[in-house]
Design a protein around this motif. Structure first.
Motif, PDB file in Angstrom:
ATOM      1  N   ALA A  79      18.870 -48.643  -2.790  1.00  0.00           N
ATOM      2  CA  ALA A  79      18.482 -47.155  -2.414  1.00  0.00           C
ATOM      3  C   ALA A  79      17.804 -47.094  -1.126  1.00  0.00           C
ATOM      4  O   ALA A  79      17.099 -48.079  -0.806  1.00  0.00           O
ATOM      5  N   CYS A  80      18.006 -46.082  -0.414  1.00  0.00           N
ATOM      6  CA  CYS A  80      17.528 -45.816   0.638  1.00  0.00           C
ATOM      7  C   CYS A  80      16.211 -45.421   0.723  1.00  0.00           C
ATOM      8  O   CYS A  80      15.481 -44.572   0.091  1.00  0.00           O
ATOM      9  N   SER A  81      15.212 -46.331   1.369  1.00  0.00           N
ATOM     10  CA  SER A  81      13.574 -46.194   1.282  1.00  0.00           C
ATOM     11  C   SER A  81      13.263 -44.746   1.943  1.00  0.00           C
ATOM     12  O   SER A  81      12.188 -44.176   1.264  1.00  0.00           O
ATOM     13  N   SER A  94      15.838 -51.727 -10.793  1.00  0.00           N
ATOM     14  CA  SER A  94      17.177 -51.837 -10.984  1.00  0.00           C
ATOM     15  C   SER A  94      17.885 -51.678  -9.674  1.00  0.00           C
ATOM     16  O   SER A  94      18.981 -51.992  -9.423  1.00  0.00           O
ATOM     17  N   ALA A  95      17.166 -50.889  -8.413  1.00  0.00           N
ATOM     18  CA  ALA A  95      17.697 -50.730  -7.434  1.00  0.00           C
ATOM     19  C   ALA A  95      16.742 -51.282  -6.127  1.00  0.00           C
ATOM     20  O   ALA A  95      15.516 -51.275  -6.155  1.00  0.00           O
ATOM     21  N   GLN A  96      17.461 -52.037  -5.245  1.00  0.00           N
ATOM     22  CA  GLN A  96      16.653 -52.490  -4.002  1.00  0.00           C
ATOM     23  C   GLN A  96      16.342 -51.531  -2.881  1.00  0.00           C
ATOM     24  O   GLN A  96      17.278 -51.091  -2.509  1.00  0.00           O
ATOM     25  N   PRO A  97      15.282 -51.211  -2.668  1.00  0.00           N
ATOM     26  CA  PRO A  97      14.853 -50.225  -1.775  1.00  0.00           C
ATOM     27  C   PRO A  97      15.369 -50.875  -0.016  1.00  0.00           C
ATOM     28  O   PRO A  97      15.210 -52.025   0.096  1.00  0.00           O
ATOM     29  N   LEU A  98      16.157 -50.126   0.643  1.00  0.00           N
ATOM     30  CA  LEU A  98      16.544 -50.613   2.048  1.00  0.00           C
ATOM     31  C   LEU A  98      16.164 -49.975   3.197  1.00  0.00           C
ATOM     32  O   LEU A  98      16.297 -48.644   2.824  1.00  0.00           O
TER      33      LEU A  98
END
Length: 116
Positions: A79-81, A94-98
């Motif tokens: 996921a876009c931070s 469940s989603a890694q922020p980037l």
């Protein structure tokens, strides 16, 4: 040799069929053991928001599809931070922020990219 695919989901779950279609593509790829990733960007991060009432806007709930990702071997969920912060959301486990820079580097790792 399987080619890797990144699906970028940019639509809110209630804005039409694109959000559901993105999840369907990812789940289908996972069913065939393709190397596949999923990135939530822009309004697509709204798909990660808890306690959505899809029936109120006459849409199908995408929550079950999101929960099924790991069952289909889809472990690369991002996921876009910046998108999350703009919308007052935080990334679920469940989603890694980037960051934007990390997203650019991550996109380069995939052979093909599809945006819905």
């Amino acid at each position: 040799m399987s080619r890797s695919l990144l699906v970028i989901s940019r639509q809110a779950p209630w804005s039409g069929p694109s959000a559901r279609e993105a999840l369907d593509v990812v789940l289908a790829g996972g069913a065939f053991d393709l190397p596949i990733g999923l990135l939530f960007l822009d309004d697509g991060v709204f798909q990660l928001a808890p306690a959505q009432n899809a029936k109120a806007v006459q849409q199908k709930d995408v929550t079950a599809n999101l929960q099924a990702l790991s069952l289909f071997g889809i472990d690369e969920v991002f996921a876009c931070s910046h998108s999350l912060a703009e919308r007052g959301l935080s990334a679920p486990d469940s989603a890694q922020p980037l960051s934007s820079e990390q997203i650019s580097q991550m996109i380069d790792r995939y052979d093909q990219v599809m945006t819905l």
